[in-house]
Design an enzyme around this catalytic site. Structure first.
Site, PDB file in Angstrom:
ATOM      1  N   CYS A  40       0.848  -1.198   0.000  1.00 37.30           N
ATOM      2  CA  CYS A  40       0.000   0.000   0.000  1.00 37.30           C
ATOM      3  C   CYS A  40       0.882   1.246   0.000  1.00 37.30           C
ATOM      4  N   HIS A  41       0.269   2.383  -0.317  1.00 30.93           N
ATOM      5  CA  HIS A  41       1.037   3.632  -0.448  1.00 30.93           C
ATOM      6  C   HIS A  41       1.797   4.050   0.793  1.00 30.93           C
ATOM      7  N   THR A  42       1.210   3.785   1.948  1.00 30.72           N
ATOM      8  CA  THR A  42       1.864   4.232   3.172  1.00 30.72           C
ATOM      9  C   THR A  42       3.197   3.528   3.400  1.00 30.72           C
ATOM     10  N   HIS A  62       1.219  -3.498   6.207  1.00 26.40           N
ATOM     11  CA  HIS A  62       0.116  -3.352   7.172  1.00 26.40           C
ATOM     12  C   HIS A  62      -1.181  -3.921   6.608  1.00 26.40           C
ATOM     13  N   GLU A  63      -1.092  -4.711   5.516  1.00 28.57           N
ATOM     14  CA  GLU A  63      -2.304  -5.191   4.840  1.00 28.57           C
ATOM     15  C   GLU A  63      -2.192  -6.705   4.667  1.00 28.57           C
ATOM     16  N   CYS A  92      -9.807  -1.998  21.383  1.00 29.24           N
ATOM     17  CA  CYS A  92      -9.675  -2.588  22.718  1.00 29.24           C
ATOM     18  C   CYS A  92     -11.027  -2.755  23.407  1.00 29.24           C
ATOM     19  N   CYS A  95     -11.106   1.646  25.985  1.00 26.62           N
ATOM     20  CA  CYS A  95     -10.595   3.018  26.133  1.00 26.62           C
ATOM     21  C   CYS A  95     -11.734   4.017  25.907  1.00 26.62           C
ATOM     22  N   CYS A  98     -12.992   3.949  22.234  1.00 28.07           N
ATOM     23  CA  CYS A  98     -13.826   2.788  21.909  1.00 28.07           C
ATOM     24  C   CYS A  98     -15.199   2.901  22.580  1.00 28.07           C
ATOM     25  N   CYS A 106      -9.062   3.885  18.454  1.00 30.70           N
ATOM     26  CA  CYS A 106      -8.690   3.307  19.753  1.00 30.70           C
ATOM     27  C   CYS A 106      -7.338   3.855  20.191  1.00 30.70           C
ATOM     28  N   ARG A 110      -1.688   3.278  21.133  1.00 27.08           N
ATOM     29  CA  ARG A 110      -1.310   4.240  20.102  1.00 27.08           C
ATOM     30  C   ARG A 110       0.133   4.719  20.236  1.00 27.08           C
ATOM     31  N   CYS A 169      -6.548  -3.173   4.726  1.00 22.56           N
ATOM     32  CA  CYS A 169      -6.454  -1.714   4.562  1.00 22.56           C
ATOM     33  C   CYS A 169      -7.412  -1.210   3.493  1.00 22.56           C
ATOM     34  N   ARG A 364      -3.630  -3.400  -6.908  1.00 27.13           N
ATOM     35  CA  ARG A 364      -2.973  -4.002  -5.749  1.00 27.13           C
ATOM     36  C   ARG A 364      -2.043  -5.127  -6.194  1.00 27.13           C
TER      37      ARG A 364
HETATM   38  P1  NAD Z   1      -3.653   5.075  -6.137  1.00 28.39           P
HETATM   39  O1  NAD Z   1      -2.357   5.655  -6.536  1.00 28.39           O
HETATM   40  O2  NAD Z   1      -3.978   3.667  -6.504  1.00 28.39           O
HETATM   41  O3  NAD Z   1      -4.842   5.994  -6.697  1.00 28.39           O
HETATM   42  C1  NAD Z   1      -4.794   7.388  -6.746  1.00 28.39           C
HETATM   43  C2  NAD Z   1      -5.542   7.836  -8.021  1.00 28.39           C
HETATM   44  O4  NAD Z   1      -5.680   9.252  -7.989  1.00 28.39           O
HETATM   45  C3  NAD Z   1      -4.810   7.477  -9.304  1.00 28.39           C
HETATM   46  O5  NAD Z   1      -5.661   6.760 -10.176  1.00 28.39           O
HETATM   47  C4  NAD Z   1      -4.434   8.847  -9.879  1.00 28.39           C
HETATM   48  O6  NAD Z   1      -4.442   8.850 -11.323  1.00 28.39           O
HETATM   49  C5  NAD Z   1      -5.533   9.730  -9.307  1.00 28.39           C
HETATM   50  N1  NAD Z   1      -5.193  11.151  -9.247  1.00 28.39           N
HETATM   51  C6  NAD Z   1      -3.992  11.734  -8.985  1.00 28.39           C
HETATM   52  N2  NAD Z   1      -4.083  13.067  -9.043  1.00 28.39           N
HETATM   53  C7  NAD Z   1      -5.374  13.366  -9.342  1.00 28.39           C
HETATM   54  C8  NAD Z   1      -6.084  14.579  -9.552  1.00 28.39           C
HETATM   55  N3  NAD Z   1      -5.475  15.770  -9.457  1.00 28.39           N
HETATM   56  N4  NAD Z   1      -7.401  14.511  -9.837  1.00 28.39           N
HETATM   57  C9  NAD Z   1      -8.016  13.306  -9.940  1.00 28.39           C
HETATM   58  N5  NAD Z   1      -7.386  12.122  -9.780  1.00 28.39           N
HETATM   59  C10 NAD Z   1      -6.085  12.151  -9.487  1.00 28.39           C
HETATM   60  O7  NAD Z   1      -3.764   5.243  -4.543  1.00 28.39           O
HETATM   61  P2  NAD Z   1      -4.757   4.491  -3.519  1.00 28.39           P
HETATM   62  O8  NAD Z   1      -4.155   3.209  -3.101  1.00 28.39           O
HETATM   63  O9  NAD Z   1      -6.108   4.496  -4.104  1.00 28.39           O
HETATM   64  O10 NAD Z   1      -4.677   5.490  -2.276  1.00 28.39           O
HETATM   65  C11 NAD Z   1      -5.254   6.777  -2.347  1.00 28.39           C
HETATM   66  C12 NAD Z   1      -4.953   7.578  -1.093  1.00 28.39           C
HETATM   67  O11 NAD Z   1      -5.630   7.020   0.027  1.00 28.39           O
HETATM   68  C13 NAD Z   1      -3.473   7.621  -0.693  1.00 28.39           C
HETATM   69  O12 NAD Z   1      -3.175   8.963  -0.308  1.00 28.39           O
HETATM   70  C14 NAD Z   1      -3.408   6.695   0.496  1.00 28.39           C
HETATM   71  O13 NAD Z   1      -2.332   6.984   1.348  1.00 28.39           O
HETATM   72  C15 NAD Z   1      -4.749   6.978   1.137  1.00 28.39           C
HETATM   73  N6  NAD Z   1      -5.225   5.992   2.127  1.00 28.39           N
HETATM   74  C16 NAD Z   1      -5.843   6.479   3.251  1.00 28.39           C
HETATM   75  C17 NAD Z   1      -6.340   5.612   4.232  1.00 28.39           C
HETATM   76  C18 NAD Z   1      -7.063   6.154   5.428  1.00 28.39           C
HETATM   77  O14 NAD Z   1      -7.354   5.380   6.341  1.00 28.39           O
HETATM   78  N7  NAD Z   1      -7.403   7.434   5.472  1.00 28.39           N
HETATM   79  C19 NAD Z   1      -6.173   4.229   4.066  1.00 28.39           C
HETATM   80  C20 NAD Z   1      -5.568   3.756   2.909  1.00 28.39           C
HETATM   81  C21 NAD Z   1      -5.104   4.644   1.942  1.00 28.39           C
HETATM   82  C1  022 Z   2      -3.074   3.261   5.427  1.00 32.23           C
HETATM   83  N1  022 Z   2      -3.072   4.588   5.574  1.00 32.23           N
HETATM   84  C2  022 Z   2      -2.756   5.146   4.392  1.00 32.23           C
HETATM   85  C3  022 Z   2      -2.566   4.132   3.516  1.00 32.23           C
HETATM   86  N2  022 Z   2      -2.766   2.970   4.174  1.00 32.23           N
HETATM   87  C4  022 Z   2      -3.342   5.266   6.747  1.00 32.23           C
HETATM   88  C5  022 Z   2      -2.385   6.106   7.284  1.00 32.23           C
HETATM   89  C6  022 Z   2      -2.670   6.811   8.454  1.00 32.23           C
HETATM   90  C7  022 Z   2      -3.908   6.679   9.070  1.00 32.23           C
HETATM   91  C8  022 Z   2      -4.837   5.816   8.545  1.00 32.23           C
HETATM   92  C9  022 Z   2      -4.554   5.107   7.366  1.00 32.23           C
HETATM   93  C10 022 Z   2      -4.207   7.449  10.227  1.00 32.23           C
HETATM   94  C11 022 Z   2      -5.223   8.378  10.322  1.00 32.23           C
HETATM   95  C12 022 Z   2      -5.186   8.912  11.602  1.00 32.23           C
HETATM   96  C13 022 Z   2      -4.162   8.293  12.265  1.00 32.23           C
HETATM   97  N3  022 Z   2      -3.533   7.410  11.428  1.00 32.23           N
HETATM   98  C14 022 Z   2      -3.797   8.558  13.683  1.00 32.23           C
HETATM   99  C15 022 Z   2      -4.516   7.619  14.565  1.00 32.23           C
HETATM  100  C16 022 Z   2      -4.418   8.017  16.022  1.00 32.23           C
HETATM  101  O1  022 Z   2      -3.675   8.961  16.337  1.00 32.23           O
HETATM  102  O2  022 Z   2      -5.084   7.383  16.826  1.00 32.23           O
HETATM  103  C17 022 Z   2      -2.454   6.603  11.775  1.00 32.23           C
HETATM  104  C18 022 Z   2      -2.655   5.260  12.118  1.00 32.23           C
HETATM  105  C19 022 Z   2      -1.553   4.437  12.475  1.00 32.23           C
HETATM  106  C20 022 Z   2      -0.273   4.981  12.494  1.00 32.23           C
HETATM  107  C21 022 Z   2      -0.081   6.310  12.162  1.00 32.23           C
HETATM  108  C22 022 Z   2      -1.172   7.110  11.796  1.00 32.23           C
HETATM  109  C23 022 Z   2       0.882   4.109  12.905  1.00 32.23           C
HETATM  110  O3  022 Z   2       0.704   3.006  13.358  1.00 32.23           O
HETATM  111  N4  022 Z   2       2.110   4.547  12.746  1.00 32.23           N
HETATM  112  C24 022 Z   2      -4.021   4.643  12.104  1.00 32.23           C
HETATM  113 ZN    ZN Z   3      -2.757   1.031   3.517  1.00 33.27          ZN
END
Ligand code: NAD
Ligand code: 022
Ligand code: ZN
Length: 369
Positions: A40-42, A62-63, A92, A95, A98, A106, A110, A169, A364
């Site tokens: 995954c991207h992270t 993480h996945e 948990c 907390c 939760c 949770c 953390r 994830c 993926r």
């Molecule tokens: P990905 O690279 O597979 O998809 C991103 C898409 O966005 C691509 O298709 C790309 O062409 C498009 N894109 C880029 N710039 C753009 C623009 N200006 N306008 C429209 N589209 C555009 O990535 P992903 O695996 O789908 O992840 C997406 C995001 O989600 C990442 O930032 C990732 O870190 C985040 N993420 C967050 C969480 C969370 O819990 N919040 C969990 C997992 C992933």
């Molecule tokens: C997963 N992510 C992006 C791609 N794959 C992702 C990254 C960060 C978070 C969630 C998903 C995130 C959002 C908010 C937080 N995190 C903070 C959570 C908190 O403070 O309780 C986050 C998480 C874990 C970690 C860091 C940031 C870590 O374990 N290092 C859920």
């Molecule tokens: Zn992820």
């Protein structure tokens, strides 16, 4: 014991496949054999050195999905042989967070999780007697891992590891953002920005709840066909629409979308996503993780007139409760994971998986042990 793992010894260096020493589970901990893991991207964000909280050496990933091999003292909810998905957002059930029922974040472990160590402050991994850190409480790029009991979802035993690892994830984040964060309802209109591994799961979440209109926005027209297969009803390429993207989307959705989702991590896109929602009730959900230090902007008028900006971590899912349900949905054929797993690699070739992600060639890549 020994475990084979892809280790990030330093930022910007390829992962190295090495044999590590792994200490057994302490009280409240569980030893897992990881069978499959997504990339995954992270993981890349941390490896790139751009993540200010990134610590090295560490075992990324993480996945994942795997099987319980051993349990530490006091572990009641899991036994040897159980199938599990590790949770970077634990549950948990005790907390303040939760118990609030208002968040999935949770706080039980953390602080130590963020520092790459188990709740007792130490790592279970060693390389030539030097500690190697855990990552997001998971480290699924290792064949065996030790994880706190509260960070494991027990899943059904007939679910294939090489598919349901993605529920650890991407799948949960995308579908959960629709169901638990937005609480989107049947008949709604939605705009999804970014049609990658997260955006496609948002789209199938929207289809599942019966959204009326699902507009997908991506700068890469190659993403259109797959998004249509997952339920997208309209495609918009912002490079073709130009500066008028927001009014274009407002018009297309008949006055603005009920919901929008940023799945890009780009702060300019986040603003467009908020502003294309409907006056009075539109909600925009930020899923994408922006680069460290980035800021979002809009005019306060956008919020004063009733639009709502929300964020989500892991789709708002309470992992131990919700992840087994998503596995059931997959096994019942209600969601499609198979078509999103575009590549498979053995651990030895994990670095190629990072290249595929970069080049935009994969949705993926799953690594099988
Ligand atoms: P990905 O690279 O597979 O998809 C991103 C898409 O966005 C691509 O298709 C790309 O062409 C498009 N894109 C880029 N710039 C753009 C623009 N200006 N306008 C429209 N589209 C555009 O990535 P992903 O695996 O789908 O992840 C997406 C995001 O989600 C990442 O930032 C990732 O870190 C985040 N993420 C967050 C969480 C969370 O819990 N919040 C969990 C997992 C992933
Ligand atoms: C997963 N992510 C992006 C791609 N794959 C992702 C990254 C960060 C978070 C969630 C998903 C995130 C959002 C908010 C937080 N995190 C903070 C959570 C908190 O403070 O309780 C986050 C998480 C874990 C970690 C860091 C940031 C870590 O374990 N290092 C859920
Ligand atoms: Zn992820």
């Amino acid at each position: 014991m020994k475990t084979r793992a892809a280790v990030a010894f330093a930022a910007k260096k390829p992962l190295e496949i090495v044999e590590l020493d792994l200490e057994g589970p302490k009280a409240g901990e569980v030893l897992i054999e990881i069978k499959a893991t997504g990339i995954c991207h992270t993981d890349y964000y941390t490896l790139s050195g751009a993540d200010p909280e990134g610590l090295f050496p560490c075992v990324l990933g993480h996945e994942g999905a795997g099987v319980v091999v051993d349990v530490g003292a006091g572990v009641r909810s899991l036994k040897k042989g159980d199938h599990v998905i590790p949770l970077y957002t634990p549950e948990c059930r005790e907390c303040k967070s939760c118990l609030s029922r208002k968040t999935n974040l949770c706080t039980a472990i953390r602080a130590t999780q963020g520092k790459g160590v188990m709740p007792d402050g130490t790592s279970r991994f060693r390389c030539d007697s030097d500690p190697v850190l855990h990552y997001m409480g998971a480290s699924t790029f290792s064949n065996f891992i030790v994880v706190p009991e509260i960070a494991l979802a027990k899943i059904r035993e007939d679910a294939p590891f090489d598919k349901v690892c993605y529920i650890g994830c991407g799948v949960t984040t995308g579908i959960g953002a629709v169901i638990w964060t937005a609480k989107a309802e049947t008949g709604c209109t939605a705009v999804v920005f970014g049609l990658g591994g997260i955006g496609l799961n948002v789209i199938q979440g929207l289809r599942m709840i019966g959204a009326e209109q699902i507009v997908g926005v991506d700068v890469n027209p190659g993403k259109k066909a797959m998004a249509e297969k997952f339920g997208m009803t309209h495609f918009v390429n912002p490079t073709e629409v130009g500066a008028d993207l927001v009014p274009y989307l407002v018009n297309l959705t008949g006055g603005g979308a009920d919901y929008s989702f940023d799945c890009t991590g780009n702060v300019t896109v986040m603003r467009q996503a908020l502003e294309c929602t409907h006056r009075g009730w539109g909600q925009s959900i930020i899923i994408g993780v922006a680069p460290s230090g980035a800021e979002i902007a809009t005019r306060p008028f956008q919020l004063v007139t009733g639009r709502v900006w929300k964020g989500t971590a892991f789709g708002g899912a309470r992992g131990r409760t919700d992840v087994p349900r998503i596995v059931d949905w997959y096994m019942e054929g209600r969601i499609n994971i198979d078509d999103l797993i575009t590549h498979k690699l053995p651990l030895e070739r994990i670095n190629e998986g990072f290249d595929l992600m970069h080049e935009g060639k994969s949705i993926r890549t799953v690594v099988e042990f």
